[in-house]
Design a protein around this motif. Structure first.
Motif: not given
Ligand code: ADP
Length: 613
Positions: A404-426
């Motif tokens: 959810d946060n990653a989606v939010t970060f992408l909406g806020q155009e914070k791809p770096k944060n979104a990427e972090d979240n995705l790494h954690r998910i992985a």
């Protein structure tokens, strides 16, 4: 070979020993005695033949002695009568007168007797009147034996056997020395065709007695009337009834000599011109001796043969009884073997049956065990399910919020944060996948084969499996440093099941405690590897130590525990050739130690370990 009953009851095929022995002894005795008599008679016949032969030789020999003696004097009588000197002596006696010539005649007679060895020499007138003689007796009125004189007057050689009357009636042995038999010769002395005198020479027959003295036979001479004339000393021992003329055929006579009964072979030979019969009696003793000797020798040989036969029979009997004893022993042995064989066959059958039953039971047991292990594992997973659900739900919830946060970060155009979240998910999904893999391996049906298993990864995986529980109950699990080369001979799945079970029990034991620590360690000592699980729980009561590995022993509430974990662990460790024991931990709680064969292995080769075992 097993003899049947008919064969075994067969009587021995030989005659019973005493009867056989008796028959043989009697037969041998009969044969031996017969042989003794045959041999005795045969030898007696031989000896008798020899004696008969000898009697002929003795007769011939002594005939020679008689005629040697008598011929000498018969010749001498004739020669003296024909001698011119003799004639002249008689002529002178008649012409010149008796007194002048008597001394000459007496001296002549004396000389002649002395020189010839004659018993007596006498000179007689044709009338038979004795005019001179060699002996000293008076001649007056003494005449020549008329028979002798008559023969001499016929110009023939007169012969006569003169035996004094007493001689014949007397016992020979006790005869006086001056009594003897005399054989007389007489021949006429002629002058101018007329007989003028007679020469008479008497021969003393003691010469013959002396010649026969050394003979061992009885020798004597009889006249034509059968009267005894002369004989040797031995013949003198005969009774008078045995003095007779024997003929040339052998005659057996039995008589008493010196009180002993004896038998003789008697034979005689006639000399008709002197009216004598020469008799010889040969003792039959050699015949009897020969018979006795032959019988004794044959008897001894028979005895010897009997003895030999006896020994042979004894040996044969001993041999037969030995064979018989051996036969009996063999029969007995065969019977025993037969009996034992049938017993063994029976026992074998029983064993085979028991064995089959055992195999069936074992198979059933193995099946039951396998299913128990499997059920225990599934039960363990079931017990862990709450913790597992929590273990999965937590990351899932986290993944959800990260996403959810990653989606939010992408909406806020914070791809770096979104990427972090995705790494954690992985990362989280990776961790969930690892837990899922380990569970899958754990739930798999184990194999029964043992293989070299590297201990370190196995213990790590066991920790992963119990991690949800430790997390849930806030338990600290301490894994000591373990040499990555330590290997044990085990089945991977089964050993990890045991370790998981021990860790789960330890976690269960510390949940109600203030201090919640569980310690897992392993080390290699020589050829043994020990794996130790300790905790800070209440430990195991002394009374429960013996029962703890029994099936269905549990202190947990119904639904929480089956009481199978430790019992299965015990069997699995024993299958690996190891031991499991419980004790007190230095950390206050219980301490479970597994000791099993192990070694330092090669990591490279052990990497490909089959995880199914
Ligand atoms: P379960 O765990 O299903 O009861 P187990 O055979 O694994 O069956 O254990 C048998 C019993 O042994 C447990 O109920 C418990 O009472 C006792 N036990 C096992 N491990 C421990 C431990 N670490 N500390 C104290 N008690 C223990």
């Amino acid at each position: 070979m097993v003899l049947n009953k008919a064969e075994m009851s067969d009587k021995p095929q030989y005659i019973s020993p005493p009867r056989e022995g008796l028959i043989l002894v009697i037969t041998a005795l009969v044969i031996g005695i017969s042989a003794m008599f045959v041999a005795g008679n045969w030898q007696a016949e031989q000896a008798r033949d020899r004696l008969e032969q000898r009697s002929k030789q003795v007769l011939a020999l002594h005939k020679e002695a008689i005629f040697g003696l008598l011929d000498k004097y018969s010749l001498m009588t004739v020669l003296v009568a024909r001698r011119p000197g003799t004639k002249e002596m008689f002529v002178s006696y008649q012409t010149e007168g008796e007194f002048e010539n008597l001394a000459i005649l007496q001296s002549f007679a004396g000389h002649l007797a002395a020189m010839s060895g004659a018993h007596r020499v006498r000179l007689a007138l044709p009338s038979g009147k004795i005019i001179a003689q060699s002996t000293l007796e008076s001649t007056s009125g003494v005449f020549l034996d008329s028979g002798l004189r008559d023969t001499a007057l016929q110009d023939r050689l007169g012969r006569a056997t003169l035996v004094t009357p007493e001689r014949l009636s007397q016992d020979f042995a006790t005869r006086p020395a001056n009594e003897m038999s005399i054989y007389a010769f007489a021949a006429s002395v002629r002058h101018q065709g007329k007989i003028i005198g007679i020469i008479n020479i008497d021969v003393g027959l003691e010469v013959l007695e002396n010649a026969w003295a050394l003979s061992e036979d009885l020798i004597f001479v009889t006249n034509s009337a059968g009267d005894f004339i002369v004989g040797n000393q031995l013949a003198g021992l005969l009774g008078t009834e045995n003095f007779k003329s024997y003929n040339s055929e052998i005659e057996m006579i039995a008589t008493q000599i010196s009180g002993k009964s004896q038998r003789f072979l008697a034979r005689g030979e006639d000399f008709p011109h002197i009216g004598w019969t020469l008799n010889v009696l040969i003792n039959e003793a050699p015949v009897l001796r020969a018979r006795a000797n032959a019988m004794i020798i044959t008897g001894l040989i028979a005895l010897l043969l009997l003895g030999l036969g006896f020994i042979l029979i004894q040996r044969r009997l001993a041999y037969q009884s030995k064979i018989e004893a051996e036969r009996k022993t063999a029969n007995l042995l065969e019977q025993k073997v037969e009996q034992r064989t049938s017993e063994l066959l029976g026992a074998n059958k029983k064993l085979q049956k028991e064995f089959d039953e055992r195999v069936v039971a074992e198979t059933a047991l193995k099946k039951a065990q396998a299913s128990l292990i499997q059920s225990a594992k599934l039960a363990a997973i079931g017990q862990m399910s709450t913790a597992l659900a929590h273990e999965y739900n937590q990351p899932l919830a986290a993944i959800r919020s990260y996403a959810d946060n990653a989606v939010t970060f992408l909406g806020q155009e914070k791809p770096k944060n979104a990427e972090d979240n995705l790494h954690r998910i992985a990362k989280m999904t990776e961790r969930m996948a690892q837990l899922s893999r380990t569970l899958k391996t754990f739930a798999r049906e184990p194999r029964t084969k043992l293989q070299s298993v590297i201990l370190q990864p196995l213990l790590r995986e066991a920790i992963i499996l119990v991690e949800p529980s430790t997390n849930k109950h806030n338990v600290q699990l301490h894994l000591s440093k373990i040499d990555p080369q330590i290997c044990v001979m085990a089945g991977y799945v089964r050993l990890s099941q045991v370790v998981v079970n021990l860790l789960s029990n330890a976690i269960d034991a510390v949940t109600d405690e203030e201090q919640r620590d569980v310690f897992l360690s392993a080390k290699l000592e020589g050829s043994k590897v020990s794996i130790c699980v300790q905790d800070t729980g209440p430990g195991v009561a002394k009374a429960d130590k013996n029962k703890i590995f029994d099936a269905f022993f549990t202190s947990k509430d119904v639904g929480d525990g089956l009481g199978l974990g430790l019992s299965i662990a015990y069997n699995i460790v024993h299958d690996f050739g190891g031991e499991i024991s419980v004790g007190k931990s230095k950390h206050g709680g219980a301490s479970f130690v597994i000791v099993m064969p192990g070694t330092l292995g090669n990591l490279q080769t052990e990497k490909g370990t089959d995880r199914n075992g």
